[in-house]
Design an enzyme around this catalytic site. Sequence first.
Site, PDB file in Angstrom:
ATOM      1  N   HIS A   1      -1.780   0.050  -9.792  1.00  0.00           N
ATOM      2  CA  HIS A   1      -2.321  -0.894  -8.794  1.00  0.00           C
ATOM      3  C   HIS A   1      -2.971  -2.100  -9.495  1.00  0.00           C
ATOM      4  CE1 HIS A   1      -4.075  -1.227  -4.467  1.00  0.00           C
ATOM      5  NE2 HIS A   1      -3.878  -2.433  -4.993  1.00  0.00           N
TER       6      HIS A   1
ATOM      7  N   ARG B   1       0.862  -1.177   0.000  1.00  0.00           N
ATOM      8  CA  ARG B   1       0.000   0.000   0.000  1.00  0.00           C
ATOM      9  C   ARG B   1       0.900   1.230   0.000  1.00  0.00           C
ATOM     10  NH1 ARG B   1      -3.372  -3.014  -1.290  1.00  0.00           N
ATOM     11  NH2 ARG B   1      -5.413  -3.428  -0.402  1.00  0.00           N
TER      12      ARG B   1
ATOM     13  N   GLU C   1      -4.536   7.209  -4.855  1.00  0.00           N
ATOM     14  CA  GLU C   1      -4.822   6.471  -6.100  1.00  0.00           C
ATOM     15  C   GLU C   1      -6.191   6.871  -6.625  1.00  0.00           C
ATOM     16  OE1 GLU C   1      -4.301   2.296  -5.286  1.00  0.00           O
ATOM     17  OE2 GLU C   1      -2.210   2.569  -4.720  1.00  0.00           O
TER      18      GLU C   1
END
Length: 325
Positions: free
Chosen positions: A285, A237, A266
């Site tokens: 991601h 993360r 994000e």
Amino acid sequence: MKKNIMVMGRLSASQEAELAQHFTLLEHSGSLDLAQPGVPEVLSKAHGIIGSSLPVTPELLDAAPELEVISTVSVGYDSIPVDELTKRGIMLCNTPDVLTETTADIGFALIMAAGRRMIELAEVVKQGKWQSGIGPDLYANDVHGKTLGMVGFGRIGAAIARRGALGFGMPILYSNASPKPELEKELSAKRCELETLLAESDYVCITVPLTQETEKLIGKREFSLMKPSAVFVNIARGKVVDEAALIDALKNNTIRAAGLDVFEQEPLPASSPLPHMHNVVALPHIASATHETRQAMAQRAVDNIRLALQGERPINVVNETVLNE
Ligand SMILES: NC(=O)C1=CN([C@@H]2O[C@H](COP(=O)(O)OP(=O)(O)OC[C@H]3O[C@@H](n4cnc5c(N)ncnc54)[C@H](OP(=O)(O)O)[C@@H]3O)[C@@H](O)[C@H]2O)C=CC1
Ligand SMILES: O=CC(=O)O
């Protein structure tokens, strides 16, 4: 009466049909924002919610008095206040295991891509700038035989280390909450303090979950401990890392390069310098984003929510204490 489910994530038609056999799938706008018209009404009827990166807050839980289970289509659950769910007897299910190998593939791909400067050098070809053999200014670093430091040595950490140790002859260091004697035996891995790992590793790879303890675990001090030739990889993360400190470390050559699948914010804001830096490989991601794995994750989340709402034990429960109530 059938129980009600809010389907917030992408499920296949057959997965939706499977749920619809047993439950009513609530029509909704796709938002969990309580200020949006219609959202509180739908939430007030929901017995289950299934989806990924769900922005769950105590206020949202207040608006959902019937809620029995949240089934996240992810292994990570840092956007969900687990203690609040537990307090209210709401079960949280996630999807570990089915994404481990696919996520590890991208972890190792980032080690390779950032270590061997693959994207940067592919750009040289793409832009028609390959006019003669490259010189030492564009040489990369070896991957095979170099020391791989795993910060977090759980399912995904071990799977990345396995690729490094068994495929590329990399000595493995790890720092982890608990010791992993079986992995030490299997991979000749050595447990050490984070500081030692940072100082001795050629590749540092982050696979710890985001928690209060791991937020900004890697910052200015930690980058300063790394080798100037070190390559930093984060597939966990973004908030485990102080991103401003990472940018400084890359700009100032405190470390050589980074491979990143996750970011503090994000999608990455347009103002971020990271995607424009020559020594950064940035991905949106996508570590678990293959057809096979996303299908398996969605199916696991469907199985979990179905079992929970039918009063059976789901395959993956994060807050097990709720089961005993
Ligand atoms: N980029 C992507 O698309 C993806 C990202 N992820 C991220 O990867 C994370 C890891 O997943 P997974 O490997 O399945 O999870 P695991 O729970 O199997 O592994 C996490 C490891 O981190 C260790 N750990 C936890 N807290 C600390 C701490 N404070 N200090 C040191 N070690 C700690 C745990 O220790 P112990 O074993 O002692 O409990 C565990 O070994 C997820 O939480 C998610 O955030 C996952 C999938 C895809
Ligand atoms: O980031 C993805 C996850 O499954 O967690």
